[in-house]
Design a protein around this motif. Structure first.
Motif, PDB file in Angstrom:
ATOM      1  N   PHE A 181       0.811  -1.216   0.000  1.00  0.00           N
ATOM      2  CA  PHE A 181       0.000   0.000   0.000  1.00  0.00           C
ATOM      3  C   PHE A 181       0.843   1.262   0.000  1.00  0.00           C
ATOM      4  O   PHE A 181       0.345   2.359  -0.163  1.00  0.00           O
TER       5      PHE A 181
ATOM      6  N   GLU B  69      -5.926   3.191   3.831  1.00  0.00           N
ATOM      7  CA  GLU B  69      -4.887   2.184   3.541  1.00  0.00           C
ATOM      8  C   GLU B  69      -5.253   0.859   4.206  1.00  0.00           C
ATOM      9  O   GLU B  69      -4.706   0.469   5.234  1.00  0.00           O
TER      10      GLU B  69
ATOM     11  N   ASP C 126      -4.879  -2.281   3.170  1.00  0.00           N
ATOM     12  CA  ASP C 126      -3.833  -3.314   3.151  1.00  0.00           C
ATOM     13  C   ASP C 126      -2.854  -3.105   4.311  1.00  0.00           C
ATOM     14  O   ASP C 126      -2.409  -4.066   4.951  1.00  0.00           O
TER      15      ASP C 126
ATOM     16  N   GLN D  57      -4.394  -4.303   7.660  1.00  0.00           N
ATOM     17  CA  GLN D  57      -4.376  -5.752   7.809  1.00  0.00           C
ATOM     18  C   GLN D  57      -2.942  -6.262   8.026  1.00  0.00           C
ATOM     19  O   GLN D  57      -2.710  -7.201   8.796  1.00  0.00           O
ATOM     20  N   TYR D  58      -1.997  -5.615   7.351  1.00  0.00           N
ATOM     21  CA  TYR D  58      -0.597  -6.020   7.509  1.00  0.00           C
ATOM     22  C   TYR D  58      -0.127  -5.807   8.946  1.00  0.00           C
ATOM     23  O   TYR D  58       0.528  -6.659   9.545  1.00  0.00           O
TER      24      TYR D  58
ATOM     25  N   GLN E  50     -15.717  -6.948   4.740  1.00  0.00           N
ATOM     26  CA  GLN E  50     -14.384  -7.008   5.352  1.00  0.00           C
ATOM     27  C   GLN E  50     -14.482  -6.850   6.868  1.00  0.00           C
ATOM     28  O   GLN E  50     -13.765  -7.510   7.623  1.00  0.00           O
TER      29      GLN E  50
END
Length: 659
Positions: free
Chosen positions: A20, A92, A94, A97-98, A130
């Motif tokens: 991202f 953001e 991604d 989740q990261y 999600q």
């Protein structure tokens, strides 16, 4: 991507950034003074503060990474949560989740509050699925859900109208042995009410009390509002009488009574509020003013405005917009201007909605010069016109028959970079049709599709009206047949336009086929359909069918208006059935309708033609006594009849007394 324990792709300087951030220019942490960190240990609150204050997401990530690699600090739940919130605010996903996965690998505790933040992030980005997946993954992070996070998930699902999922999550909650609290019940009540299951909501309200969870103001307001929206204001009032109402409940009730135009109850509620020391707010007063203006009672709405000032409640721009709309809808332009000036004197800067209201009022009164001048004023004050502004002006010019004005507004809209929507296109199609530019109107609909702006039923209705008025019913029927290609279903107005065109073109068989099509599609008849059909059959000398349509109208409970009676009165008189026409006039009066100039003129014409001039003169006297003014047609009929009678008398005298 698989990560080994202890490895971090985010926190090592010599590793690439997570996906991202690939397109972001990150400064070198070794050369940026902002990122310089002392060798002494950092405090958690210092890192959190610095992350929160940094508005540049790239710098925030660089700082987060640099701190970790400086060996001066080990990230905690608080610093991870702050970084996740910042990433979420910038969309953001991604990265969010990261970091969650990173927390799990490093053994950093993931709290319920953190997951609530993440669910809220997904909700704000309209990523409900999600959010639900993240909720189900909580236990993978050794975090057990409580009522609190269940409530947030339920509210998230409710916001996207996922009613079935609301029930499923609520069932899971009960299986987990968690007792719902008042917030849970309020979400469920909102879900039921949004799904128009008000009976279920009332049942749930009773269940709350039985389980010792007292409904709060939100609970009652939700149900009262739903009942009022469904037109069940009496039931809503009875429910409100069972508890101590608060301002939102009163506003919901007043809104319900305003919708039914029951102003007696509105004022009773206002007095009740004052008696209970509950001050109406600007929403309360604006609702009442808007409803009074819509019903034509502008004077009383001004009295409510005065009441507002007396109570120390100051109107907002919506209040003034309602008053402006009310005056202009009654054709009272100067008073509408006065309200606009008063708004300026109160220091309220008009916005686009206020300007649009004023411009619409001026256009509806054919004051196009003034409407355009306010468009220029709007632009000079930095208030950008939107597509509604231009559509209103195009429509105003079209209805005035000024195609040049309409096309100038269209071009101005395009030059300003304002993308036309389906309303603007429809107004322009109507403008073209009104001046007989049918090919161009048809081509414009094709242009709409190329510009990814799909025409709707109203667009086709405008084109069909133009085609039928120009006698091109054959082309109109082709356009009607093509509506399905654009996923447009004809409505009652569509059929009305076609029926009028077919009857005027003496296409009886096609009109009868159209009636069958209406029946097959289940399209409801309205007053215009009945009047068009009755008039059409009368035009084609099919009087029996016209009476059958009139009979159907009465059987179905549709109320005939003056136009209905005038069509039939005129036809009766044309057929020499003047007594039947007079009976219809009596029936008209019995229904609370007042015979007008057309009604009297038709019967006077019939009397002159079939019964003689004396009865016609008597009816003329009655007409004048009822303050119904004769027009040119009335006098023309009487003068011609008198002239014929004098001529006939002169011929008789010549026969009886030859020279």
């Amino acid at each position: 991507m698989y990560l080994k324990d202890g490895c971090s792709l985010l926190l090592k300087i010599n590793k690439p950034l997570i996906p991202f951030l690939l397109n972001k220019k990150i400064p070198n942490p070794h050369t940026t003074a902002y990122l310089e960190t002392s060798k002494t240990n950092l405090k958690e609150h210092e890192v959190v503060k610095k992350l929160r204050l940094e508005s540049d997401i790239s710098l925030a990530v660089s700082y987060f990474t640099f701190v970790s690699n400086s060996n001066a600090f080990r990230h905690t739940s608080a610093t991870y949560r702050t970084m996740i919130q910042k990433l979420g605010n910038h969309g953001e996903v991604d990265g969010v989740q990261y970091l969650l996965q990173q927390m799990k690998l490093e053994g950093v505790v993931c709290t319920e509050e953190l997951f609530i933040d993440v669910i809220q992030i997904f909700r704000n980005l309209a990523l409900v699925d999600q959010a639900l997946k993240m909720f189900y993954r909580m236990q993978d992070f050794d975090c057990k859900p409580t009522v609190k996070i269940y409530n947030h998930v339920l509210d998230c699902l409710l916001a996207e109208n996922k009613f079935k999922m609301v029930n499923l999550i609520y069932s899971n909650m009960k299986k987990d042995g968690l007792e719902p609290n008042v917030f849970t019940y309020n979400v469920l009540l909102k879900s039921l009410c949004k799904n128009r299951r008000v009976d279920g909501a009332l049942k749930l309200l009773g269940e709350m009390s039985k389980k010792g969870c007292s409904p709060d103001d939100v609970s009652y307001t939700t149900i009262v509002s739903c009942l009022c929206k469904d037109g069940k204001v009496k039931e809503a009032r009875e429910l409100a009488d069972s508890f101590q109402p608060v301002l939102p409940v009163y506003n919901a009730l007043i809104s319900g009574y305003c919708q039914s135009r029951d102003f007696v109850e509105v004022f009773i509620l206002l007095n009740e509020m004052l008696g209970r020391k509950i001050d109406p707010n600007v929403i309360t007063y604006t609702m009442v003013i808007n409803s009074l203006c819509d019903s034509g009672n502008v004077e009383l709405s001004m009295a409510i405005l005065g009441m507002m000032f007396c109570r120390g409640c100051y109107p907002n721009i919506q209040t003034f917009a309602c008053l402006i709309k009310g005056f202009f809808s009654r054709g009272r332009i100067y008073e509408g201007y006065d309200v606009w000036k008063r708004m300026a004197r109160k220091g309220i800067e008009p916005n686009t909605i206020a300007y649009n209201t004023l411009i619409n009022g001026l256009c509806s009164n054919s004051s196009m010069v003034e409407a355009v001048s306010f468009l220029h004023q709007m632009e000079s004050k930095g208030c950008n016109p939107n597509v509604t502004t231009y559509s209103t002006l195009i429509d105003g010019f079209a209805k005035k028959g000024d195609f040049i004005g309409a096309s100038e507004m269209w071009n101005k809209m395009i030059r300003s970079g304002c993308q036309p929507n389906v309303v603007a296109y429809t107004c322009m199609v109507d403008a073209l049709c009104r001046v007989g530019m049918l090919d161009q109107a048809h081509d414009l609909i094709g242009c709409m599709t190329r510009e990814n702006c799909a025409p709707n039923t109203l667009t086709f209705n405008a084109l069909l009206r133009g085609l039928c008025q120009c006698g091109r019913v054959d082309w109109a029927m082709e356009v009607f047949a093509s509506m399905g290609k654009y996923s447009c279903l004809p409505n009652t107005t569509t059929f009305n336009e076609l029926l009028d065109g077919l009857f005027r073109s003496n296409c009886l068989e096609e009109a009868l086929n159209l009636f069958r099509e209406m029946r097959k599609m289940g399209t409801e008849w309205n007053l215009v359909t009945y009047n068009t059909s009755i008039d059409g059959f009368c035009r084609l000398a099919r009087f029996k069918e016209a009476l059958l349509v009139f009979g159907r109208m009465l059987r179905t409970g549709s109320k005939p208006d003056s136009i209905t009676f005038n069509i039939l009165i005129h036809t009766f008189c044309q057929r020499g059935q003047v007594k039947g026409a007079i009976q219809l006039m009596y029936e008209m009066k019995a229904r609370g309708l007042h015979p007008d100039t057309v009604s009297y003129t038709s019967i006077i014409s019939g009397l002159c033609k079939w019964n003689g001039i004396n009865d016609a003169v008597n009816l003329l006297e009655e007409m004048v006594s009822k303050s119904v003014l004769p027009n040119f047609a009335t006098w023309d009929i009487l003068v011609r009849s008198c002239t014929c009678e004098v001529d006939n008398l002169h011929l008789i005298q010549l026969v009886d007394y030859p020279q």
